[in-house]
Design an enzyme around this catalytic site. Structure first.
Site, short mmCIF file in Angstrom:
data_model
loop_
_atom_site.label_atom_id
_atom_site.label_comp_id
_atom_site.label_asym_id
_atom_site.label_seq_id
_atom_site.Cartn_x
_atom_site.Cartn_y
_atom_site.Cartn_z
N HIS A 1 43.98 44.20 36.89
CA HIS A 1 43.42 42.87 37.13
C HIS A 1 44.54 41.89 37.46
O HIS A 1 45.61 41.94 36.84
CB HIS A 1 42.66 42.39 35.90
CG HIS A 1 41.60 43.34 35.46
ND1 HIS A 1 40.30 43.27 35.93
CD2 HIS A 1 41.64 44.40 34.61
CE1 HIS A 1 39.60 44.25 35.38
NE2 HIS A 1 40.39 44.94 34.60
N VAL B 1 35.18 37.66 38.11
CA VAL B 1 34.74 39.02 38.43
C VAL B 1 35.30 40.01 37.41
O VAL B 1 34.59 40.90 36.91
CB VAL B 1 35.15 39.41 39.86
CG1 VAL B 1 34.88 40.89 40.13
CG2 VAL B 1 34.40 38.56 40.88
N CYS B 2 36.58 39.85 37.08
CA CYS B 2 37.21 40.76 36.13
C CYS B 2 36.57 40.65 34.74
O CYS B 2 36.47 41.64 34.01
CB CYS B 2 38.70 40.48 36.04
SG CYS B 2 39.60 40.80 37.58
N THR B 3 36.13 39.46 34.37
CA THR B 3 35.44 39.27 33.09
C THR B 3 34.22 40.17 33.01
O THR B 3 33.98 40.83 31.99
CB THR B 3 35.06 37.79 32.90
OG1 THR B 3 36.26 37.01 32.84
CG2 THR B 3 34.26 37.58 31.62
N LEU C 1 35.42 44.03 32.74
CA LEU C 1 35.93 44.45 31.44
C LEU C 1 34.79 44.61 30.43
O LEU C 1 34.79 45.52 29.61
CB LEU C 1 36.97 43.44 30.93
CG LEU C 1 38.32 43.50 31.63
CD1 LEU C 1 39.09 42.21 31.43
CD2 LEU C 1 39.15 44.67 31.13
#
Length: 219
Positions: free
Chosen positions: A37, A44-46, A49
């Site tokens: 990331h 988006v990464c939230t 994960l």
């Protein structure tokens, strides 16, 4: 230089949310997924994960270790985890590497060697830190997926590919387009019909001499 399929996964020592690791020692003789990331607290990464945490039992069932990476300090990862749990319902239940010095990102070729960790780097500066690597028990790179920042990753697809990789590692077969666990597979062209009779007692359907479909052998 970016790592390529078939390369050995570069080894490194790094701080993670579960303590310091030496990557190859952490891998042991397991399959693994490393996904990266560009920064913490990115939208988006939230979602990624959180979803990975929800489906981690599917990776566990396949004997696959999961590890994340973000180009921020581990202390920030802990704060981000609270946001992930609040918004996605599940906090990361796997280690996340702190790569604020960009050592691992550079080692894997996600950032150029001259990239500086000095000053305030933005997610756009690190936008190429969006890779998924599947690593085999031999510590070789088996799959590389690269995503733009605007498109969330499909971890269900990673599971599908893992099913294919683990199957084809043990049998002389490959998997056809859109294959899913339980579907027919392709007998390797190098295997003669005579040898195939011994290896694949369920038989096969020959669409061409080089295209023979047989039931999945481990089912």
């Amino acid at each position: 230089m970016a790592v390529q399929l078939g390369d050995s996964a570069p080894d490194f020592t790094a701080d993670t949310t579960e303590g310091e690791i030496k990557f190859h020692d952490w891998l042991g003789d397991s399959w693994a997924v490393l996904f990266s990331h560009p920064k913490d607290f990115t939208p988006v990464c939230t979602t990624e994960l959180g979803y990975m945490a929800k489906i981690k039992p599917e990776f566990d069932r396949r004997g696959v270790k999961v590890i994340g990476l973000s180009a921020d300090p581990v202390a920030d990862h802990a704060k981000w985890a609270a946001d992930i749990k609040e918004t996605q319902g599940t906090a990361p239940n796997y280690p996340v590497i702190g790569d604020s010095d960009l050592v691992v990102s550079k080692l894997y070729g996600m950032l150029p060697a001259e990239a500086s960790s000095e000053g305030k780097r933005t997610p756009v500066d690190n936008q190429t830190v969006r890779n998924v690597y599947v690593i085999g028990p031999d510590k070789k790179i088996k799959l590389i997926l690269v995503y733009p920042m605007s498109t969330g990753r499909n971890f269900d697809e990673v599971l599908r590919v893992l099913d294919s990789l683990q199957l084809t590692a043990g049998y002389s077969v490959s998997t056809p387009v859109n294959w899913k666990d339980g579907d027919d597979v392709i007998i390797a062209p190098a295997i003669s019909d005579e040898d195939a009779k011994k290896r694949f007692p369920k038989g096969w359907k020959a669409l061409k001499s080089y295209l023979r479909l047989t039931p999945q052998p481990n089912k």
